[in-house]
Write a protein that holds these residues in place. Structure first.
Motif, PDB file in Angstrom:
ATOM      1  N   TRP A 147      -5.979  79.511  35.565  1.00 47.48           N
ATOM      2  CA  TRP A 147      -7.243  79.724  36.282  1.00 47.48           C
ATOM      3  C   TRP A 147      -7.024  79.590  37.789  1.00 47.48           C
ATOM      4  N   ILE A 148      -6.292  78.551  38.190  1.00 52.32           N
ATOM      5  CA  ILE A 148      -5.994  78.359  39.615  1.00 52.32           C
ATOM      6  C   ILE A 148      -5.230  79.558  40.159  1.00 52.32           C
ATOM      7  N   ASN A 149      -4.272  80.051  39.391  1.00 50.15           N
ATOM      8  CA  ASN A 149      -3.460  81.182  39.857  1.00 50.15           C
ATOM      9  C   ASN A 149      -4.317  82.436  40.064  1.00 50.15           C
ATOM     10  N   ILE A 150      -5.266  82.665  39.167  1.00 47.10           N
ATOM     11  CA  ILE A 150      -6.133  83.846  39.269  1.00 47.10           C
ATOM     12  C   ILE A 150      -7.045  83.753  40.483  1.00 47.10           C
ATOM     13  N   PHE A 151      -7.596  82.568  40.727  1.00 44.79           N
ATOM     14  CA  PHE A 151      -8.629  82.419  41.753  1.00 44.79           C
ATOM     15  C   PHE A 151      -8.095  81.983  43.118  1.00 44.79           C
ATOM     16  N   LYS A 152      -6.839  81.580  43.205  1.00 46.49           N
ATOM     17  CA  LYS A 152      -6.351  80.989  44.443  1.00 46.49           C
ATOM     18  C   LYS A 152      -6.467  81.931  45.639  1.00 46.49           C
ATOM     19  N   HIS A 153      -6.370  83.223  45.407  1.00 45.64           N
ATOM     20  CA  HIS A 153      -6.464  84.183  46.512  1.00 45.64           C
ATOM     21  C   HIS A 153      -7.879  84.251  47.091  1.00 45.64           C
ATOM     22  N   ARG A 154      -8.840  83.722  46.345  1.00 44.78           N
ATOM     23  CA  ARG A 154     -10.218  83.706  46.822  1.00 44.78           C
ATOM     24  C   ARG A 154     -10.583  82.358  47.441  1.00 44.78           C
ATOM     25  N   PHE A 155      -9.643  81.409  47.385  1.00 45.81           N
ATOM     26  CA  PHE A 155      -9.881  80.122  48.022  1.00 45.81           C
ATOM     27  C   PHE A 155      -9.719  80.260  49.539  1.00 45.81           C
ATOM     28  N   LYS A 156     -10.017  79.202  50.216  1.00 43.89           N
ATOM     29  CA  LYS A 156      -9.873  79.150  51.667  1.00 43.89           C
ATOM     30  C   LYS A 156      -8.403  79.321  52.055  1.00 43.89           C
ATOM     31  N   ASN A 157      -8.156  79.979  53.176  1.00 44.81           N
ATOM     32  CA  ASN A 157      -6.786  80.093  53.670  1.00 44.81           C
ATOM     33  C   ASN A 157      -6.188  78.710  53.906  1.00 44.81           C
ATOM     34  N   ASN A 158      -4.918  78.549  53.556  1.00 44.35           N
ATOM     35  CA  ASN A 158      -4.188  77.299  53.774  1.00 44.35           C
ATOM     36  C   ASN A 158      -4.732  76.137  52.958  1.00 44.35           C
ATOM     37  N   VAL A 159      -5.416  76.435  51.837  1.00 48.48           N
ATOM     38  CA  VAL A 159      -5.879  75.353  50.964  1.00 48.48           C
ATOM     39  C   VAL A 159      -4.676  74.569  50.445  1.00 48.48           C
ATOM     40  N   LYS A 160      -4.844  73.266  50.308  1.00 46.85           N
ATOM     41  CA  LYS A 160      -3.801  72.387  49.775  1.00 46.85           C
ATOM     42  C   LYS A 160      -4.245  71.895  48.395  1.00 46.85           C
TER      43      LYS A 160
END
Length: 226
Positions: A147-160
């Motif tokens: 799930w994280i892999n699918i959605f990570k591109h929609r997260f904030k830039n430089n999210v940790k």
């Protein structure tokens, strides 16, 4: 990546106070965390509410209550003790707490994560010890990472993103510290594309044991702030 065995050895050989005062750059940590938005996700009963309580300086909840719809946690300050005489003040702009059931992941996790600067993905480490039937826990872990892999591109830039193995105190009490750390790390690297661009590492933590929290939490802060 430093394993939990290495951390135990460092604490034993150098002493906790030496590590806190010399290993961590508290000014960097303080500057990084000031005003950040934090999301806390993970399966049910992994310690999400307890982490938020710790960050807010509140007592750890004695009884687990399922979180349903997302809960907005307002701006708060964290006064973190470095040693007996010194503190640093961290400020979190806003946090969001969500439930941990798989339907919650599909309904609410994106809402929690989309604007977060830091995502704490919590796990119950006792579910991964060698004496347990951990197939279900590993299956859930893989699905969460997907799930994280699918959605990570929609997260904030430089999210940790920090993967946190909570409840290490239970493993220690039961003499079960043989966590499959390497396996969990390998799974995360396989499931999350460009892993190192997003994930700071896999960390140990205990939210109920004050001594273990003081030993392990600085490492999480340090690695996230790098």
């Amino acid at each position: 990546m430093v394993s939990f065995v290495d951390i135990f050895k460092q604490i034993a050989e150098w002493g906790f106070e030496y590590i806190v005062n010399n290993y961590f750059n508290w000014e960097v940590i303080k500057k990084f965390f000031w005003g950040k938005k934090i999301a806390v996700i993970g399966p049910t009963a992994c310690g999400k509410d307890s982490l938020i309580a710790r960050l807010q300086g509140k007592p750890i909840p004695k009884q687990h209550l399922n979180t349903n719809a997302p809960e907005n946690i307002e701006e708060y300050n964290l006064k973190y003790k470095i040693d007996k005489d010194n503190f640093i003040d961290l400020m979190a702009k806003k946090s969001i707490n969500v439930g941990g059931e798989e339907p919650d992941r599909e309904k609410y996790w994106y809402e929690a994560c989309k604007d977060a600067d830091i995502i704490f993905y919590m796990l119950d480490s006792s579910k991964f010890t060698s004496s347990k039937n951990n197939d279900a826990a590993i299956y859930r872990y893989k699905n969460d990472l997907r799930w994280i892999n699918i959605f990570k591109h929609r997260f904030k830039n430089n999210v940790k993103i920090a993967i946190i193995l909570n409840k290490i105190d239970l493993a220690i009490q039961n003499n079960e510290i043989n966590l499959p750390y390497s396996m969990l790390d390998e799974i995360a690297r396989n499931e999350i594309n460009h892993y190192s661009d997003y994930v700071c590492g896999i960390f140990l933590l205990s939210l109920t044991d004050d001594n273990l929290f003081q030993k392990f939490f600085p490492d999480i802060l340090s690695k996230v702030a790098k």
